[in-house]
Design a protein around this motif. Structure first.
Motif, PDB file in Angstrom:
ATOM      1  N   UNK A   1       0.822  -1.214   0.000  1.00 53.66           N
ATOM      2  CA  UNK A   1       0.000   0.000   0.000  1.00 53.66           C
ATOM      3  C   UNK A   1       0.856   1.265   0.000  1.00 53.66           C
ATOM      4  N   UNK A   2       2.139   1.121   0.344  1.00 55.29           N
ATOM      5  CA  UNK A   2       3.047   2.277   0.367  1.00 55.29           C
ATOM      6  C   UNK A   2       3.844   2.431  -0.933  1.00 55.29           C
ATOM      7  N   UNK A   3       3.517   1.671  -1.932  1.00 61.32           N
ATOM      8  CA  UNK A   3       4.337   1.621  -3.143  1.00 61.32           C
ATOM      9  C   UNK A   3       4.566   3.000  -3.762  1.00 61.32           C
ATOM     10  N   UNK A   4       3.546   3.835  -3.757  1.00 59.49           N
ATOM     11  CA  UNK A   4       3.674   5.146  -4.398  1.00 59.49           C
ATOM     12  C   UNK A   4       4.652   6.056  -3.669  1.00 59.49           C
ATOM     13  N   UNK A   5       5.029   5.698  -2.431  1.00 56.29           N
ATOM     14  CA  UNK A   5       5.934   6.524  -1.635  1.00 56.29           C
ATOM     15  C   UNK A   5       7.389   6.046  -1.690  1.00 56.29           C
ATOM     16  N   UNK A   6       7.650   4.869  -2.283  1.00 53.62           N
ATOM     17  CA  UNK A   6       8.997   4.300  -2.241  1.00 53.62           C
ATOM     18  C   UNK A   6       9.965   5.029  -3.153  1.00 53.62           C
ATOM     19  N   UNK A   7      11.240   4.868  -2.834  1.00 56.74           N
ATOM     20  CA  UNK A   7      12.305   5.350  -3.697  1.00 56.74           C
ATOM     21  C   UNK A   7      12.447   4.392  -4.889  1.00 56.74           C
ATOM     22  N   UNK A   8      13.083   4.871  -5.952  1.00 51.52           N
ATOM     23  CA  UNK A   8      13.145   4.121  -7.202  1.00 51.52           C
ATOM     24  C   UNK A   8      13.779   2.730  -7.074  1.00 51.52           C
ATOM     25  N   UNK A   9      14.880   2.537  -6.322  1.00 52.66           N
ATOM     26  CA  UNK A   9      15.463   1.193  -6.244  1.00 52.66           C
ATOM     27  C   UNK A   9      14.497   0.134  -5.709  1.00 52.66           C
ATOM     28  N   UNK A  10      13.682   0.501  -4.717  1.00 53.23           N
ATOM     29  CA  UNK A  10      12.722  -0.455  -4.163  1.00 53.23           C
ATOM     30  C   UNK A  10      11.611  -0.721  -5.167  1.00 53.23           C
ATOM     31  N   UNK A  11      11.132   0.324  -5.822  1.00 52.26           N
ATOM     32  CA  UNK A  11      10.095   0.147  -6.848  1.00 52.26           C
ATOM     33  C   UNK A  11      10.598  -0.754  -7.973  1.00 52.26           C
ATOM     34  N   UNK A  12      11.852  -0.550  -8.372  1.00 56.41           N
ATOM     35  CA  UNK A  12      12.414  -1.373  -9.439  1.00 56.41           C
ATOM     36  C   UNK A  12      12.425  -2.839  -9.051  1.00 56.41           C
ATOM     37  N   UNK A  13      12.903  -3.131  -7.823  1.00 57.71           N
ATOM     38  CA  UNK A  13      12.982  -4.525  -7.387  1.00 57.71           C
ATOM     39  C   UNK A  13      11.600  -5.165  -7.335  1.00 57.71           C
ATOM     40  N   UNK A  14      10.627  -4.465  -6.722  1.00 59.93           N
ATOM     41  CA  UNK A  14       9.285  -5.033  -6.590  1.00 59.93           C
ATOM     42  C   UNK A  14       8.627  -5.189  -7.958  1.00 59.93           C
ATOM     43  N   UNK A  15       8.811  -4.215  -8.853  1.00 62.26           N
ATOM     44  CA  UNK A  15       8.257  -4.329 -10.207  1.00 62.26           C
ATOM     45  C   UNK A  15       8.795  -5.579 -10.908  1.00 62.26           C
ATOM     46  N   UNK A  16      10.084  -5.850 -10.725  1.00 60.24           N
ATOM     47  CA  UNK A  16      10.670  -7.031 -11.360  1.00 60.24           C
ATOM     48  C   UNK A  16      10.097  -8.323 -10.768  1.00 60.24           C
ATOM     49  N   UNK A  17       9.857  -8.325  -9.463  1.00 65.73           N
ATOM     50  CA  UNK A  17       9.242  -9.503  -8.834  1.00 65.73           C
ATOM     51  C   UNK A  17       7.823  -9.717  -9.362  1.00 65.73           C
TER      52      UNK A  17
END
Length: 328
Positions: free
Chosen positions: A204-220
């Motif tokens: 639910x916090x995805x829109x607040x994350x920094x780019x490296x975390x978003x990149x990792x989760x997007x890849x998963x």
């Protein structure tokens, strides 16, 4: 040692060979957690479910069981001769014990307390440090690096009540036998697989994350069609104890990263009460733990309630997330 060995027998036998192991204090902590387990099991039957109507030093709403668990640990461990002072996530400053003692105890008395009312696993996290001078303890004595911990562990109150600890000689698991009221050994030298297909994060916090975390989760999330070429499962219990216990049992990655809602805060979790002890356990089990760019156990401790970002678990996944943060 054989399965079924009690925690008291186990830790006493180790201490007989290595005097640096804080056996008496570890046994006191385990006994305190047995008392907390009984309170957790009673719950609404004892009228101890719900908010206490107060806040802790971080401004978070305290549950009745937060306060009860904190008091149990203070009372059960405060008589320990080796203990100089305690610090708790629920208290603003330190709690003196024995001025002649040479050990310091830090704890989160009831991690995941937002789950109390819905009967989801919660736990107690603890860390033991050495006081490096004679005389009464001060707050400054607690501000040691995580790599200086003598021992760390947690107790998870779930379908079973389990105790997991390390003194720097591997990670060992015990389960509470309610008939004998003893923690019994179930597994020695726990190891985490370096690879995993599971990650734990609050999406639910995805829109607040920094780019490296978003990149990792997007890849998963991209699964077999994405660059990782495999499908991932997501797990999130909102109790660090429960999430870390799952990782120690079957691998995975736990993430509570920095986010842009409050840029001045480096993270949500507390370095001294949560990140350091859990990182000690994870590294001892062959995993890794970073704040994004740096190893958590190498971070300087600057204040008692310092916050930090946390990424821990299966080594290869944590190192990949770290590379993303470092831009490599």
């Amino acid at each position: 040692m054989s399965q079924g060995t009690t925690f008291t027998q186990y830790i006493s036998a180790l201490a007989a060979k290595d005097s640096s192991i804080p056996s008496s204090l570890l046994i006191s902590v385990s006994n305190a957690c047995k008392l907390i387990a009984k309170q957790v099991e009673q719950g609404a039957l004892a009228g101890i479910i719900g908010s206490a109507g107060s806040g802790n030093v971080q401004g978070e709403t305290q549950q009745k069981l937060d306060i009860i668990s904190n008091d149990i640990l203070l009372q059960a461990c405060g008589k320990e001769a080796s203990l100089a002072a305690m610090a708790s996530e629920e208290m603003e400053t330190i709690y003196p014990a024995n001025a002649q003692g040479n050990l310091l105890l830090l704890f989160d008395p009831l991690d995941g307390s937002s789950n109390i009312d819905v009967n989801v696993s919660i736990g107690t996290i603890f860390s033991i440090l050495k006081k490096n001078h004679a005389g009464p303890a001060t707050e400054q004595d607690f501000l040691q690096s995580g790599k200086d911990q003598l021992a760390a562990g947690y107790v998870v109150y779930g379908p079973q009540t389990s105790l997991v600890y390390t003194t720097g000689q591997g990670v060992h698991m015990f389960t509470l036998d309610h008939e004998t009221n003893e923690f019994l050994l179930i597994k020695e030298n726990v190891q985490i697989s370096p690879d995993t297909k599971e990650f734990a994060i609050n999406m639910s916090n995805m829109r607040h994350w920094d780019q490296p975390v978003r990149r990792y989760v997007d890849e998963c999330l991209a699964g077999v069609e994405g660059s990782r070429k495999k499908d991932f499962n997501m797990r999130w219990i909102a109790s660090m104890v429960a999430d870390v216990h799952r990782i120690l049992c079957r691998g995975g990655v736990f993430m509570y990263p920095w986010d842009k809602r409050d840029p001045s805060k480096p993270g949500k979790l507390r370095l001294m009460y949560e990140a350091n002890p859990m990182s000690f356990l994870i590294e001892q089990a062959g995993g890794a733990s970073v704040n994004g760019k740096e190893r958590i156990l190498g971070l300087p401790s600057e204040k008692l309630h310092q916050r930090v970002s946390v990424v821990l678990g299966s080594k290869n996944e944590v190192e990949l997330i770290q590379k993303y943060h470092l831009g490599t």
